[in-house]
Design an enzyme around this catalytic site. Structure first.
Site, PDB file in Angstrom:
ATOM      1  CD  GLN A   1      -3.773  -4.328   6.191  1.00  0.00           C
ATOM      2  OE1 GLN A   1      -3.670  -3.299   5.847  1.00  0.00           O
ATOM      3  NE2 GLN A   1      -3.937  -5.742   5.645  1.00  0.00           N
TER       4      GLN A   1
ATOM      5  CE  LYS B   1      -3.800  -2.341   2.094  1.00  0.00           C
ATOM      6  NZ  LYS B   1      -4.924  -2.666   3.306  1.00  0.00           N
TER       7      LYS B   1
ATOM      8  CG  ASP C   1      -9.666  -0.223   5.072  1.00  0.00           C
ATOM      9  OD1 ASP C   1      -9.409  -0.543   3.923  1.00  0.00           O
ATOM     10  OD2 ASP C   1      -9.142  -0.435   6.074  1.00  0.00           O
TER      11      ASP C   1
END
Ligand code: L34
Length: 295
Positions: free
Chosen positions: A96, A52, A119
């Site tokens: 995460q 990422k 997200d």
């Protein structure tokens, strides 16, 4: 049979973003800025977050990686989330998953401001998605929709079988596939651990999305000739011939399934890289105020 090349698509999307970023930066504005929070040292999570951060650089974005040990308290993590919520230099951020067991994932998800939830895991964004309103789509389902769109795979009126009902893949992708939209308008069957005969359902499907996290779960006898197969699984299995000691395999028995498919995604190089670029697309939307007005 055609392989859906997630790496190539991801490169293309990053190049498109880079062009847009270069344009706004040339006018004197700052670049979009994504922050990622990584708790503990789960090797797979580390690898995904590294991808990422690297992709941010490719697209001309700024990125910030915040790493804390697995022993961090829930309040300690909530404090980080609140700081990122308030920081005007950060357009969007992610925490995460998975998190250590002593932290309640949903408490963390709920603490992220929906405007910065790139997200797309916050109930506000999932609710907007479910109603077909503009929102940040969860990255993996969004990546799958991008693959279908950019390969011009028409799913309208087709039968889809989703295997796995997780909050981050199976549930949202089944909603997106059935939405009144392009791509969309499919008839969706959602299978899970309590489905008695998955094979009989899978065999009816024109499109299969396999996201349960079991290596080689989908075998050739479960696939109709000409089906589109999207493999979301990323499993590490021991392989002493590799320097790392493991290799990555999906949830699909690729070698035997691929010859029956019209399209199939490989692992690695399929859905994974598209998950990463979808996060960048959402961050661009956060930056440009496309979903929510600029904060
Ligand atoms: N908060 N947690 C949050 N957001 C997410 O969107 C994720 N997900 C899933 C796990 N936890 C998360 C990811 O980032 C899965 N995921 C993810 C991201 C990237 C890749 C795979 C999964 C990826 O880059 N896959 C590469 C290989 C990676 C490797 O070498 O280990 C591929 O080619 O598939």
């Amino acid at each position: 049979m055609q392989i859906i090349d997630g790496n190539a698509l991801a490169q293309q999307i990053k190049a498109e973003l880079r062009e847009k970023v270069d344009k706004v930066v040339a006018t004197g504005k700052r670049a979009p800025h994504l922050a990622a929070v990584l708790i503990g040292d789960h090797p797979a999570s580390r690898s995904y977050v590294t991808n990422k951060v690297r992709s941010c650089t490719d697209a001309g974005f700024q990125s910030t990686l915040i790493q804390r040990p697995a022993e961090i308290s829930q309040q300690g993590l909530l404090d980080i989330v609140n700081e990122l919520n308030e920081d005007p230099e950060i357009d969007g951020f992610i925490v995460q998953l998975p998190l250590p067991e002593h932290i309640h994932e949903m408490d963390i998800t709920l603490a992220i401001r929906p405007e910065k939830d790139v997200d797309g895991f916050h109930p506000m964004n999932l609710g907007l998605m479910t109603l077909g309103l503009p929102s940040y789509l969860p990255a993996t389902p969004m990546g799958i929709m991008q693959m279908l769109e950019r390969y011009h795979i028409d799913i309208s009126g087709k039968t889809c079988c989703v295997i796995g009902r997780s909050n981050i893949v199976g549930t949202p992708i089944s909603i997106l596939l059935s939405r009144k939209a392009i791509p969309g308008d499919a008839t969706v069957m959602l299978c899970h651990s309590r489905t008695p005969d998955i094979k009989q359902i899978a065999l009816q499907a024109d499109v299969l999305v396999v996201a349960l996290g079991r290596p080689h779960f989908l075998t050739a006898d479960m696939v109709k000739e000409g089906a589109v197969v999207i493999d979301v699984g990323i499993n590490r299995i021991d392989d002493p011939t590799k320097k790392s000691g493991f290799r990555l395999v999906g949830d699909v028995d690729y070698d035997n399934v691929a010859p029956k498919c019209s399209y199939i995604t490989p692992v690695p190089g399929g859905v994974g890289p598209m998950t990463v670029t979808s996060l960048l697309l959402n961050t661009w939307k956060a930056y440009s105020g496309e979903i929510y007005p600029r904060l």
